[in-house]
Write an enzyme that holds these catalytic residues in place. Structure first.
Site, short mmCIF file in Angstrom:
data_model
loop_
_atom_site.label_atom_id
_atom_site.label_comp_id
_atom_site.label_asym_id
_atom_site.label_seq_id
_atom_site.Cartn_x
_atom_site.Cartn_y
_atom_site.Cartn_z
N HIS A 60 0.86 -1.18 0.00
CA HIS A 60 0.00 0.00 0.00
C HIS A 60 0.89 1.23 0.00
O HIS A 60 1.92 1.26 0.68
CB HIS A 60 -0.90 0.01 1.24
CG HIS A 60 -1.47 1.36 1.57
ND1 HIS A 60 -0.98 2.14 2.62
CD2 HIS A 60 -2.47 2.08 1.01
CE1 HIS A 60 -1.67 3.26 2.68
NE2 HIS A 60 -2.56 3.27 1.71
N HIS A 97 -9.06 -5.73 17.02
CA HIS A 97 -9.92 -6.87 17.34
C HIS A 97 -9.25 -8.21 17.02
O HIS A 97 -9.70 -9.25 17.49
CB HIS A 97 -11.27 -6.76 16.62
CG HIS A 97 -11.19 -6.83 15.12
ND1 HIS A 97 -11.00 -5.72 14.34
CD2 HIS A 97 -11.29 -7.88 14.27
CE1 HIS A 97 -10.98 -6.07 13.07
NE2 HIS A 97 -11.15 -7.38 13.00
N GLY A 107 -17.83 12.25 -0.74
CA GLY A 107 -18.48 12.03 -2.02
C GLY A 107 -17.58 11.48 -3.09
O GLY A 107 -17.79 11.73 -4.29
#
Length: 279
Positions: free
Chosen positions: A117, A180, A262
């Site tokens: 990434h 988590h 948006g």
């Protein structure tokens, strides 16, 4: 949307970096005997009242080496809606914003080739800053690959500030963590945000991060893309991809920013792997 000199310069850099990265990735596909190439889909952004607010281009390739790789650029501006603006640096009292940047995620066909990434960006509210970084996400980590990736990023950091690498590496370790699951998303890299104060200096560092990525990651791909792998390796890759997807959907700030401003949904969610498993 009218851009000033600094905004134009940042946008032009991100677009030029996109072009060179995509050309390099396509060249790797040719080396593997594939004719895969990027497809480009432009999109436009509008404020809720219909006011044009820039847009971007989604670049996507699915090939023999790169099972799925997205390289997106966007230049958008307008107004933050609702309470979201109060969470953004410098936008608490004025919802207007500008953002331009590049975002890349590569999911690889061979489980021994690390996924990756990279994102760098320039934002302006009542303040202006650069942010971003690069991090390596191997399903089957190799110590040598990890060391070489970090060494190249450290060299880029050290050329600008001897304190950057340790600071930004820790930031990446803290950020790319899945609470988590109790695990990190990958083997780290660097992450920085709110780099502000001197446009030319901070822009130069951001360009150095992009150049470092373009230098080291293709080396790692070529190093591993012909390694033999088996069904167990693929299984491990698919399970690891599930963890990657969880982070991006639950914790990733870039995903939230795109959805709240948006952006194009397909471009925002291009980071998700083409296949994953939750056994």
């Amino acid at each position: 949307m009218q851009l000033d000199e600094q905004q134009q310069a940042a946008r032009a850099w991100f677009e030029s970096l996109r072009d060179r990265i995509c050309a390099t990735f396509e060249a790797i596909e040719r080396e593997a005997g594939s004719d895969a190439s990027f497809s480009y889909t432009p999109w436009d952004r509008h404020d809720p009242d219909g006011t044009p607010g820039g847009g971007g281009v989604q670049g996507l390739m699915k090939g023999r080496v790169f099972e799925k790789v997205g390289v997106n650029v966007s230049t958008v501006g307008g107004r933050f809606e609702g309470e979201f603006g109060k969470t953004i640096h410098g936008a608490g009292d004025d919802p207007r914003f500008f953002a331009t940047g590049i975002s890349l995620v590569a999911h690889m066909a061979n489980p021994h080739v690390p996924a990756v990434h990279m994102n760098t960006r320039f934002l302006r509210t009542t303040r202006q800053w650069f942010g971003g970084g690069a991090d390596l996400n191997p399903p089957l980590p190799k110590d040598g690959d990890t060391a070489d990736f970090h060494a190249r990023l450290k060299a880029a950091c050290d050329a600008h500030d001897p304190g950057y690498y340790d600071r930004f590496r820790k930031w990446a370790d803290d950020y790319f963590y899945i609470p988590h699951r109790g695990v990190h998303r990958g083997v780290g890299g660097i992450f920085y945000d709110h780099l502000e104060g001197d446009f030319d200096r901070d822009f130069a560092f951001t360009r150095a991060v992009g150049e470092a990525f373009l230098d080291i990651y293709p080396q790692l791909v070529r190093r591993r893309m012909n390694d033999a792998w088996d069904a167990a390796d693929r299984e491990a890759q698919l399970v690891w991809r599930g963890r990657y997807a969880e982070f991006n959907l639950v914790y990733d700030r870039g995903t939230l920013f795109g959805l709240k401003t948006g952006g194009n949904i397909d471009a925002i969610l291009m980071s998700l792997p083409p296949e994953a498993k939750w056994p």
